[in-house]
Design a protein around this motif. Structure first.
Motif, PDB file in Angstrom:
ATOM      1  N   PHE A   4      32.738  37.472  42.650  1.00 32.41           N
ATOM      2  CA  PHE A   4      33.105  36.417  43.591  1.00 32.41           C
ATOM      3  C   PHE A   4      33.183  35.053  42.895  1.00 32.41           C
ATOM      4  O   PHE A   4      33.981  34.195  43.283  1.00 32.41           O
ATOM      5  CB  PHE A   4      32.086  36.333  44.724  1.00 32.41           C
ATOM      6  CG  PHE A   4      32.047  37.549  45.612  1.00 32.41           C
ATOM      7  CD1 PHE A   4      33.197  38.287  45.852  1.00 32.41           C
ATOM      8  CD2 PHE A   4      30.864  37.960  46.204  1.00 32.41           C
ATOM      9  CE1 PHE A   4      33.167  39.417  46.665  1.00 32.41           C
ATOM     10  CE2 PHE A   4      30.829  39.071  47.033  1.00 32.41           C
ATOM     11  CZ  PHE A   4      31.983  39.808  47.262  1.00 32.41           C
ATOM     12  N   ALA A   5      32.346  34.849  41.883  1.00 32.11           N
ATOM     13  CA  ALA A   5      32.315  33.556  41.197  1.00 32.11           C
ATOM     14  C   ALA A   5      33.452  33.392  40.201  1.00 32.11           C
ATOM     15  O   ALA A   5      33.797  32.263  39.823  1.00 32.11           O
ATOM     16  CB  ALA A   5      30.972  33.386  40.467  1.00 32.11           C
ATOM     17  N   LEU A   6      34.048  34.497  39.778  1.00 32.38           N
ATOM     18  CA  LEU A   6      35.023  34.452  38.680  1.00 32.38           C
ATOM     19  C   LEU A   6      36.244  33.581  38.968  1.00 32.38           C
ATOM     20  O   LEU A   6      36.628  32.766  38.111  1.00 32.38           O
ATOM     21  CB  LEU A   6      35.443  35.883  38.327  1.00 32.38           C
ATOM     22  CG  LEU A   6      36.193  36.077  37.006  1.00 32.38           C
ATOM     23  CD1 LEU A   6      35.386  35.542  35.836  1.00 32.38           C
ATOM     24  CD2 LEU A   6      36.507  37.555  36.803  1.00 32.38           C
ATOM     25  N   PRO A   7      36.913  33.692  40.127  1.00 32.96           N
ATOM     26  CA  PRO A   7      38.119  32.863  40.323  1.00 32.96           C
ATOM     27  C   PRO A   7      37.840  31.373  40.223  1.00 32.96           C
ATOM     28  O   PRO A   7      38.567  30.642  39.539  1.00 32.96           O
ATOM     29  CB  PRO A   7      38.577  33.259  41.740  1.00 32.96           C
ATOM     30  CG  PRO A   7      37.991  34.601  41.979  1.00 32.96           C
ATOM     31  CD  PRO A   7      36.688  34.603  41.263  1.00 32.96           C
ATOM     32  N   GLU A   8      36.800  30.910  40.877  1.00 29.65           N
ATOM     33  CA  GLU A   8      36.487  29.478  40.852  1.00 29.65           C
ATOM     34  C   GLU A   8      36.104  29.017  39.454  1.00 29.65           C
ATOM     35  O   GLU A   8      36.559  27.964  38.987  1.00 29.65           O
ATOM     36  CB  GLU A   8      35.347  29.186  41.832  1.00 29.65           C
ATOM     37  CG  GLU A   8      34.995  27.718  41.969  1.00 29.65           C
ATOM     38  CD  GLU A   8      33.913  27.502  43.011  1.00 29.65           C
ATOM     39  OE1 GLU A   8      32.755  27.261  42.609  1.00 29.65           O
ATOM     40  OE2 GLU A   8      34.219  27.588  44.210  1.00 29.65           O
ATOM     41  N   ASP A   9      35.299  29.805  38.750  1.00 35.86           N
ATOM     42  CA  ASP A   9      34.868  29.411  37.409  1.00 35.86           C
ATOM     43  C   ASP A   9      36.034  29.419  36.421  1.00 35.86           C
ATOM     44  O   ASP A   9      36.141  28.526  35.560  1.00 35.86           O
ATOM     45  CB  ASP A   9      33.760  30.353  36.916  1.00 35.86           C
ATOM     46  CG  ASP A   9      32.458  30.154  37.673  1.00 35.86           C
ATOM     47  OD1 ASP A   9      32.332  29.142  38.388  1.00 35.86           O
ATOM     48  OD2 ASP A   9      31.568  31.020  37.558  1.00 35.86           O
ATOM     49  N   LEU A  10      36.914  30.413  36.532  1.00 36.54           N
ATOM     50  CA  LEU A  10      38.058  30.465  35.629  1.00 36.54           C
ATOM     51  C   LEU A  10      39.015  29.302  35.882  1.00 36.54           C
ATOM     52  O   LEU A  10      39.566  28.724  34.942  1.00 36.54           O
ATOM     53  CB  LEU A  10      38.797  31.796  35.791  1.00 36.54           C
ATOM     54  CG  LEU A  10      38.165  33.027  35.130  1.00 36.54           C
ATOM     55  CD1 LEU A  10      39.001  34.264  35.400  1.00 36.54           C
ATOM     56  CD2 LEU A  10      38.014  32.822  33.631  1.00 36.54           C
ATOM     57  N   ARG A  11      39.203  28.943  37.145  1.00 36.93           N
ATOM     58  CA  ARG A  11      40.092  27.807  37.446  1.00 36.93           C
ATOM     59  C   ARG A  11      39.513  26.501  36.889  1.00 36.93           C
ATOM     60  O   ARG A  11      40.259  25.667  36.371  1.00 36.93           O
ATOM     61  CB  ARG A  11      40.303  27.691  38.954  1.00 36.93           C
ATOM     62  CG  ARG A  11      41.089  28.840  39.567  1.00 36.93           C
ATOM     63  CD  ARG A  11      41.423  28.549  41.006  1.00 36.93           C
ATOM     64  NE  ARG A  11      42.475  27.540  41.096  1.00 36.93           N
ATOM     65  CZ  ARG A  11      42.739  26.845  42.202  1.00 36.93           C
ATOM     66  NH1 ARG A  11      41.980  27.025  43.294  1.00 36.93           N
ATOM     67  NH2 ARG A  11      43.712  25.956  42.224  1.00 36.93           N
ATOM     68  N   ARG A  12      38.212  26.324  36.979  1.00 32.36           N
ATOM     69  CA  ARG A  12      37.588  25.130  36.410  1.00 32.36           C
ATOM     70  C   ARG A  12      37.765  25.112  34.895  1.00 32.36           C
ATOM     71  O   ARG A  12      38.033  24.061  34.296  1.00 32.36           O
ATOM     72  CB  ARG A  12      36.106  25.067  36.760  1.00 32.36           C
ATOM     73  CG  ARG A  12      35.813  24.781  38.214  1.00 32.36           C
ATOM     74  CD  ARG A  12      34.337  24.571  38.472  1.00 32.36           C
ATOM     75  NE  ARG A  12      33.870  23.336  37.873  1.00 32.36           N
ATOM     76  CZ  ARG A  12      33.104  23.257  36.794  1.00 32.36           C
ATOM     77  NH1 ARG A  12      32.727  24.365  36.171  1.00 32.36           N
ATOM     78  NH2 ARG A  12      32.725  22.100  36.318  1.00 32.36           N
ATOM     79  N   ALA A  13      37.608  26.275  34.263  1.00 31.40           N
ATOM     80  CA  ALA A  13      37.770  26.341  32.808  1.00 31.40           C
ATOM     81  C   ALA A  13      39.215  26.031  32.407  1.00 31.40           C
ATOM     82  O   ALA A  13      39.458  25.314  31.426  1.00 31.40           O
ATOM     83  CB  ALA A  13      37.368  27.727  32.305  1.00 31.40           C
TER      84      ALA A  13
END
Length: 406
Positions: free
Chosen positions: A142-151
C-alpha cells in the motif's frame, strides 16, 4: 465497482475468506473478479478448481485469476528496451533477451499493483475481491505508490521538464549528449500509473477486510495491521474472526482456547465490527465448505443518487472516509490542531519530523511522509499528544512565514 482488499497475519485463513466472500457475492447475483497474489495456486486449492494467470470462470458469476510477476516483468523489459532503443544504440549496448530473466526484486509488488489498478477500472465486474499477501507485506504494498512517486519527484522534479526544448541546443553547445527525452517520458508515465493505483486505494468504494484468528498472536497482529492501515488512510469494513470454536465446551480440553478466543473477541469489538466465522473442524475445500463458512457479505456499491439520498437522510452509503481534519482553536488557545486517527498507537512508538511543507509520521514500524494542509504550512509545530487513539498535532501561526507585501 466496489473493491475489497483482504489481508491478515500469515496463516489466518485470508485466502479461504477471500474465496468464500467472492463466491457468496457471485451467488447473490454479482459479477465478481477474484484476484490472487500468491506465487502458487492457493486460491485453486481452496476453490477446488485450478486458477490460472488468465481470467477464467470458476463458478457462475465468478471469474478468478492470479498475478504472474514473471510474465509482467518480461513484457516490461521488452517495452523498456524498445523505448530506450536510441540511447542503447548510442552507448553501443546490446539488447537483453527477456526470456532469459526472472523477475527482479520489487517486480512482483509492481505486478500486483498494476493488476489491482486494471481490475478495479474494468467495467466487466461489479466487485473486485483481492487476496492480498500477509498483512506485513500488504502494508508495504500500500505504501509503494506514494513512496515511489515522492522518489520520482525528487530525482526528476517537474520544473526540470520545462527545459526539454532547450536540451538539444545545450547538447550541441556542450558537445556531450544531454539527458534523453525518454527518461523524463518514462518518469511521467510511471507517475501517471502510480497515481492511478493511489486513486483506487483512496476511492470510497475501496475497503480493507482484515482476517485473523482470535488469540494473543492474532490480537497483536491486528493491532499492528490496524495501525498501519490508519496511517495510510485506508478504511476497514469488518474484522473477520476465523476458526472460532463453539461455546458450551467447559468440560473439555477446548475450554481454555474458547475462553481465550472469547476474551480477544470482546477486545476487538471495542474497535472493529467483528464477524465471527466458525471452525468447520477441517480445512475448507470446495464450494460447499466455503458456503458453510457463512462469511459476511459485501454491500453493493451505491450509485450517486443512492449516496445523495443516504446522506440527506443522515445514513451512510458505505464506510466512512478516512479523514485527518484540522480544527481551529485560534480563538481559545492560539493554535490549529491536526487530528490523525491512529487506533492502537502507543506514545513511545510515535515520532514526528517536519521537512518544509511535509511532515513525517512514524507509528510503530510504519512511517509516512505527507504534505501539510495549506492552513498549516505557515505555522510552526507547537507540540503533539496522543488522546483517545488519535494523534493531535498543534500548530501555531508564525508571522515570519507569512507572505510579505511591498
Amino acid at each position: 465497482m466496489r473493491t475489497l482488499l483482504i489481508t491478515g497475519p500469515g496463516g489466518s485463513g485470508r485466502t479461504t475468506v477471500a474465496a468464500a466472500t467472492a463466491l457468496a457475492a457471485a451467488r447473490a447475483g454479482g459479477r465478481v473478479l477474484l484476484l490472487g497474489t500468491d506465487r502458487t495456486d492457493t486460491l485453486g486449492a481452496v476453490l477446488g478448481t485450478p486458477v490460472g494467470t488468465a481470467p477464467g470462470e470458476v463458478a457462475e458469476g465468478l471469474t478468478a485469476r492470479r498475478v504472474d510477476a514473471g510474465e509482467d516483468f518480461r513484457a516490461d523489459l521488452a517495452a523498456l528496451q524498445d523505448r530506450a532503443a536510441s540511447a542503447l544504440d548510442l552507448l553501443g549496448a546490446s539488447r537483453l533477451d527477456p526470456e532469459g530473466f526472472g523477475p527482479l526484486p520489487g517486480a512482483e509488488e509492481l505486478s500486483v499493483l498494476r493488476a489491482l489498478r486494471d481490475a478495479a477500472l474494468s467495467p466487466a465486474y461489479d466487485l473486485l475481491v483481492v487476496d492480498l499477501p500477509p498483512a506485513e507485506r500488504a502494508l508495504a504494498l500500500f505504501a509503494l505508490p506514494e513512496d515511489l512517486r515522492r522518489a520520482l519527484r525528487g530525482l526528476l522534479p517537474p520544473e526540470r521538464q520545462a527545459a526539454r526544448a532547450l536540451r538539444p541546443v545545450l547538447g550541441r553547445l556542450a558537445g556531450v549528449p544531454m539527458p534523453a527525452e525518454w527518461l523524463y517520458g518514462t518518469a511521467a508515465r510511471w507517475d501517471t500509473e502510480l497515481a492511478a493505483v493511489e486513486a483506487v486505494l483512496a476511492d470510497r468504494h475501496t475497503t480493507v477486510r482484515l482476517v485473523a484468528e482470535p488469540g494473543p498472536a492474532g490480537a497483536a497482529a491486528v493491532r499492528t495491521a490496524g495501525l498501519g492501515l490508519a496511517l495510510r488512510g485506508l478504511r476497514t469494513d469488518v474484522l473477520v474472526a476465523g476458526r472460532v470454536l463453539p461455546e458450551g465446551v467447559e468440560d473439555s480440553w477446548l475450554a481454555g482456547p474458547v475462553a481465550q478466543q472469547r476474551k480477544t473477541l470482546d477486545e476487538w469489538r471495542q474497535t472493529y465490527d467483528v464477524r465471527p466465522v466458525a471452525h468447520l473442524g477441517r480445512d475448507p475445500r470446495g464450494p460447499d465448505d466455503l458456503t458453510a463458512l457463512a462469511v459476511p457479505g459485501v454491500p453493493a456499491a451505491p450509485d450517486a443518487s443512492a449516496s445523495a439520498a443516504s446522506a440527506a437522510s443522515g445514513g451512510r452509503a458505505g464506510p466512512a472516509p478516512a479523514e485527518w481534519p484540522v480544527t481551529d482553536r485560534l480563538a481559545d488557545d492560539g493554535v490549529l490542531v491536526w487530528h490523525i486517527p491512529l487506533p492502537g498507537a502507543r506514545r513511545e512508538e510515535l515520532d514526528l519530523i517536519r521537512h518544509g511543507d511535509e511532515i513525517a509520521v512514524t507509528a510503530g514500524p510504519f512511517r509516512r511522509t505527507v504534505p501539510l494542509p495549506s492552513a498549516l504550512r505557515r505555522c510552526t509545530v507547537d507540540g503533539a499528544a496522543l488522546r483517545e487513539d488519535e494523534l493531535r498535532i498543534r500548530f501555531r501561526p508564525d508571522p515570519r512565514l507569512w507572505p510579505r507585501t511591498p
